[in-house]
Each structure stands twice: as C-alpha cells, then as structure tokens.
Design a protein around this motif. Structure first.
Motif, PDB file in Angstrom:
ATOM      1  N   LYS A  45       2.170  28.857  32.599  1.00 35.55           N
ATOM      2  CA  LYS A  45       0.925  28.212  33.020  1.00 35.55           C
ATOM      3  C   LYS A  45       0.823  26.800  32.441  1.00 35.55           C
ATOM      4  CE  LYS A  45      -3.881  29.544  33.581  1.00 35.55           C
ATOM      5  NZ  LYS A  45      -4.885  30.549  33.246  1.00 35.55           N
ATOM      6  N   GLU A  46       1.227  26.635  31.180  1.00 35.27           N
ATOM      7  CA  GLU A  46       1.199  25.315  30.547  1.00 35.27           C
ATOM      8  C   GLU A  46       2.119  24.352  31.286  1.00 35.27           C
ATOM      9  OE1 GLU A  46       2.065  23.248  26.204  1.00 35.27           O
ATOM     10  OE2 GLU A  46       3.064  25.112  26.731  1.00 35.27           O
ATOM     11  N   LYS A  47       3.292  24.819  31.669  1.00 36.46           N
ATOM     12  CA  LYS A  47       4.242  23.977  32.394  1.00 36.46           C
ATOM     13  C   LYS A  47       3.651  23.514  33.724  1.00 36.46           C
ATOM     14  CE  LYS A  47       9.011  23.959  34.016  1.00 36.46           C
ATOM     15  NZ  LYS A  47      10.226  24.754  34.175  1.00 36.46           N
ATOM     16  N   SER A  48       3.021  24.433  34.448  1.00 41.35           N
ATOM     17  CA  SER A  48       2.429  24.056  35.735  1.00 41.35           C
ATOM     18  C   SER A  48       1.238  23.122  35.537  1.00 41.35           C
ATOM     19  CB  SER A  48       2.017  25.299  36.527  1.00 41.35           C
ATOM     20  OG  SER A  48       0.928  25.952  35.918  1.00 41.35           O
ATOM     21  N   LEU A  49       0.465  23.333  34.452  1.00 42.94           N
ATOM     22  CA  LEU A  49      -0.659  22.432  34.184  1.00 42.94           C
ATOM     23  C   LEU A  49      -0.191  21.037  33.791  1.00 42.94           C
ATOM     24  CD1 LEU A  49      -3.120  24.780  32.270  1.00 42.94           C
ATOM     25  CD2 LEU A  49      -3.403  23.837  34.567  1.00 42.94           C
ATOM     26  N   ARG A  50       0.899  20.952  33.040  1.00 48.74           N
ATOM     27  CA  ARG A  50       1.450  19.632  32.695  1.00 48.74           C
ATOM     28  C   ARG A  50       1.936  18.917  33.947  1.00 48.74           C
ATOM     29  NH1 ARG A  50       2.227  18.599  27.248  1.00 48.74           N
ATOM     30  NH2 ARG A  50       2.112  20.432  25.905  1.00 48.74           N
ATOM     31  N   GLN A  51       2.586  19.657  34.840  1.00 48.05           N
ATOM     32  CA  GLN A  51       3.058  19.069  36.089  1.00 48.05           C
ATOM     33  C   GLN A  51       1.870  18.586  36.923  1.00 48.05           C
ATOM     34  OE1 GLN A  51       5.454  21.713  38.414  1.00 48.05           O
ATOM     35  NE2 GLN A  51       5.802  20.238  40.036  1.00 48.05           N
ATOM     36  N   ARG A  52       0.825  19.388  36.966  1.00 45.06           N
ATOM     37  CA  ARG A  52      -0.385  19.007  37.716  1.00 45.06           C
ATOM     38  C   ARG A  52      -1.026  17.772  37.094  1.00 45.06           C
ATOM     39  NH1 ARG A  52      -2.726  18.172  42.219  1.00 45.06           N
ATOM     40  NH2 ARG A  52      -4.943  18.632  42.247  1.00 45.06           N
TER      41      ARG A  52
END
Length: 99
Positions: A45-52
């Motif tokens: 989830k953190e990875k996807s939030l950083r990408q977002r």
C-alpha cells in the motif's frame, strides 16, 4: 495398583501440558504470520501511495504551469500584458544570497 495410578496421572499431566504448550506455540506462530502478512500488505500500500504521490505532484506541476501560462497570456484594456514576470537573471534567490 496405587503406583500404576500415579504413573497414569503423571502421563496425563505430561500430555495435558504438551497440548497446552502446543496450543500456545501455534497461537504465537499464527499471530507472527498474521503480522508478517499485514506488514507486507502495508508495504504494498505504501508503494502504491508513493507512486500516486509522484503522479499527483506531476499533475500539480502541469496545472500550475497551465495557470501561469493562462495568466501571462491575459491582456489589459490597452493590449499590453496584464502580468509580467521579472527577468530570471535579476531575481535573487535565497541560496545565492547566502554565499
């Protein structure tokens, strides 16, 4: 007979304690696995939030550029540019003024 009964009680007690220890170990292990899965889920989830966040920052930069270009293209009643940005060579920057 009494000696056999005492041995039987000892065997039952050992089996009972083994079962209790086994249940405790299994419970602790399942909680450990559960925490591990939760950590993996949070990292994903953190990875996807950083990408977002990167996507949103690029969208923000594009929007700011569009707004700036639209404001700079505005003309006043006499036909001159309504807003004029200063020449970048004449603008003092904080990091330049410290040296």
């Amino acid at each position: 007979m009494l000696k056999l009964f005492k041995q039987f009680d000892a065997i039952i007690a050992i089996i009972f304690l083994t079962i209790i220890v086994g249940v405790v170990v299994i419970t602790m292990r399942s909680k450990t696995y559960s925490v591990g899965y939760e950590i993996a889920s949070l990292k994903t989830k953190e990875k996807s939030l950083r990408q977002r966040q990167v996507e949103l920052q690029s969208e923000l930069a594009a929007t700011e550029r569009t707004v700036r270009d639209n404001l700079l293209s505005l003309k006043d009643k006499s036909g001159r540019a309504k807003y004029i940005l200063p020449d970048p060579k004449r603008v003092m920057r904080m990091e330049q003024s410290l040296h």
